[in-house]
Design a protein around this motif. Structure first.
Motif, short mmCIF file in Angstrom:
data_model
loop_
_atom_site.label_atom_id
_atom_site.label_comp_id
_atom_site.label_asym_id
_atom_site.label_seq_id
_atom_site.Cartn_x
_atom_site.Cartn_y
_atom_site.Cartn_z
N ILE A 61 0.85 -1.19 0.00
CA ILE A 61 0.00 0.00 0.00
C ILE A 61 0.88 1.23 0.00
O ILE A 61 1.99 1.22 0.54
CB ILE A 61 -1.02 0.07 1.16
N ALA A 62 0.37 2.26 -0.63
CA ALA A 62 1.05 3.55 -0.68
C ALA A 62 0.20 4.55 0.11
O ALA A 62 -0.99 4.70 -0.16
CB ALA A 62 1.21 4.01 -2.13
N ILE A 63 0.83 5.19 1.07
CA ILE A 63 0.14 6.13 1.96
C ILE A 63 0.60 7.56 1.65
O ILE A 63 1.81 7.83 1.63
CB ILE A 63 0.44 5.78 3.43
N PRO A 64 -0.35 8.48 1.41
CA PRO A 64 -0.01 9.88 1.13
C PRO A 64 0.11 10.69 2.43
O PRO A 64 -0.88 11.23 2.94
CB PRO A 64 -1.18 10.35 0.27
N ALA A 65 1.30 10.79 2.97
CA ALA A 65 1.51 11.40 4.29
C ALA A 65 1.03 12.84 4.38
O ALA A 65 0.63 13.29 5.45
CB ALA A 65 2.99 11.32 4.67
N ARG A 66 1.06 13.56 3.29
CA ARG A 66 0.64 14.97 3.34
C ARG A 66 -0.87 15.13 3.27
O ARG A 66 -1.38 16.25 3.39
CB ARG A 66 1.30 15.75 2.21
N PHE A 67 -1.59 14.03 3.11
CA PHE A 67 -3.04 14.12 2.94
C PHE A 67 -3.84 13.29 3.93
O PHE A 67 -5.08 13.31 3.90
CB PHE A 67 -3.42 13.72 1.50
N VAL A 68 -3.17 12.54 4.80
CA VAL A 68 -3.86 11.77 5.83
C VAL A 68 -3.17 12.01 7.17
O VAL A 68 -1.97 12.28 7.22
CB VAL A 68 -3.92 10.25 5.54
N SER A 69 -3.93 11.89 8.24
CA SER A 69 -3.35 12.03 9.58
C SER A 69 -2.55 10.78 9.93
O SER A 69 -2.72 9.72 9.31
CB SER A 69 -4.46 12.24 10.60
N LEU A 70 -1.72 10.90 10.95
CA LEU A 70 -0.96 9.75 11.42
C LEU A 70 -1.91 8.65 11.90
O LEU A 70 -1.68 7.47 11.64
CB LEU A 70 0.01 10.14 12.54
N ASP A 71 -2.99 9.03 12.56
CA ASP A 71 -3.96 8.04 13.03
C ASP A 71 -4.57 7.26 11.88
O ASP A 71 -4.72 6.04 11.95
CB ASP A 71 -5.07 8.69 13.87
N VAL A 72 -4.91 7.95 10.80
CA VAL A 72 -5.46 7.27 9.62
C VAL A 72 -4.40 6.37 9.00
O VAL A 72 -4.70 5.24 8.59
CB VAL A 72 -6.03 8.28 8.60
N ALA A 73 -3.17 6.83 8.93
CA ALA A 73 -2.09 6.00 8.38
C ALA A 73 -1.93 4.72 9.19
O ALA A 73 -1.76 3.63 8.64
CB ALA A 73 -0.78 6.80 8.35
N LYS A 74 -2.01 4.84 10.51
CA LYS A 74 -1.91 3.66 11.37
C LYS A 74 -3.09 2.71 11.15
O LYS A 74 -2.90 1.49 11.08
CB LYS A 74 -1.84 4.08 12.84
N GLU A 75 -4.29 3.26 11.03
CA GLU A 75 -5.48 2.43 10.77
C GLU A 75 -5.32 1.67 9.46
O GLU A 75 -5.65 0.48 9.38
CB GLU A 75 -6.74 3.29 10.70
N MET A 76 -4.84 2.36 8.43
CA MET A 76 -4.67 1.73 7.13
C MET A 76 -3.63 0.61 7.20
O MET A 76 -3.86 -0.49 6.68
CB MET A 76 -4.25 2.76 6.07
N ALA A 77 -2.50 0.89 7.81
CA ALA A 77 -1.43 -0.11 7.90
C ALA A 77 -1.91 -1.35 8.66
O ALA A 77 -1.69 -2.48 8.22
CB ALA A 77 -0.20 0.49 8.56
N SER A 78 -2.58 -1.13 9.76
CA SER A 78 -3.08 -2.24 10.56
C SER A 78 -4.11 -3.05 9.79
O SER A 78 -4.07 -4.29 9.78
CB SER A 78 -3.67 -1.72 11.87
N ALA A 79 -5.05 -2.37 9.14
CA ALA A 79 -6.08 -3.06 8.35
C ALA A 79 -5.44 -3.84 7.21
O ALA A 79 -5.83 -4.98 6.93
CB ALA A 79 -7.10 -2.06 7.82
N PHE A 80 -4.47 -3.24 6.55
CA PHE A 80 -3.82 -3.88 5.41
C PHE A 80 -3.15 -5.20 5.81
O PHE A 80 -3.30 -6.21 5.13
CB PHE A 80 -2.81 -2.92 4.78
N VAL A 81 -2.43 -5.19 6.91
CA VAL A 81 -1.68 -6.40 7.29
C VAL A 81 -2.57 -7.47 7.91
O VAL A 81 -2.17 -8.63 7.96
CB VAL A 81 -0.47 -6.10 8.20
N THR A 82 -3.76 -7.11 8.36
CA THR A 82 -4.63 -8.11 9.00
C THR A 82 -5.78 -8.58 8.12
O THR A 82 -6.46 -9.54 8.47
CB THR A 82 -5.23 -7.56 10.31
N THR A 83 -6.00 -7.94 6.99
CA THR A 83 -7.09 -8.32 6.09
C THR A 83 -6.62 -9.42 5.15
O THR A 83 -5.49 -9.40 4.66
CB THR A 83 -7.56 -7.09 5.27
#
Length: 142
Positions: free
Chosen positions: A104-126
């Motif tokens: 996954i590619a995360i756009p750091a300038r457009f999402v909060s750190l909390d959203v980035a963490k949610e995405m990373a966690s969801a990605f690795v557990t889905t």
């Protein structure tokens, strides 16, 4: 799970936080850089990360840059990489469920750190759903 992480200078701060989170969840994380906020050329970090996934040295990859676009485009040049640009948890889950994304590619300038963490966690557990989606995924590579 073995997770490769990298990106560019715009993603450096998020990368540090994601590494801590993933390791605390029991994952092994390989950091492909960069190692500071000094300006870098993201392909120098993305190509080695993608190769590590193609060689099964890592299971999944997380890339972080300002927009997420450059790292996703670079990773997707690799035949066996399916990198998805995501900006919320639902997209990160769907990228894995329906497209069997391995990066996954995360756009750091457009999402909060909390959203980035949610995405990373969801990605690795889905999990990938397979079924009707498998035929489509089989047709992605040229």
């Amino acid at each position: 799970m073995k997770i490769a992480i990298g990106g560019d200078h715009a993603g450096f701060e998020y990368k540090k936080e994601l590494i801590s989170m993933l390791e605390s969840e029991g994952h092994t994380v390989q950091d492909f850089g960069p190692n500071s906020t000094d300006s870098v050329d993201y392909p120098d970090h993305v190509h080695p990360l993608a190769i590590s996934i193609e060689k099964s040295e890592n299971d999944l990859g997380i890339l972080i840059c300002g927009s997420g676009n450059g790292v996703a485009m670079t990773a997707n040049k690799h035949q066996d990489i399916r990198a998805a640009l995501c900006w919320n948890k639902d997209l990160a889950e769907l990228a894995k469920q329906h497209n069997n994304a391995n990066v996954i590619a995360i756009p750091a300038r457009f999402v909060s750190l909390d959203v980035a963490k949610e995405m990373a966690s969801a990605f690795v557990t889905t999990d990938f759903e397979g079924g009707r989606h498998q035929n489509r995924v089989n047709k992605i590579s040229c």
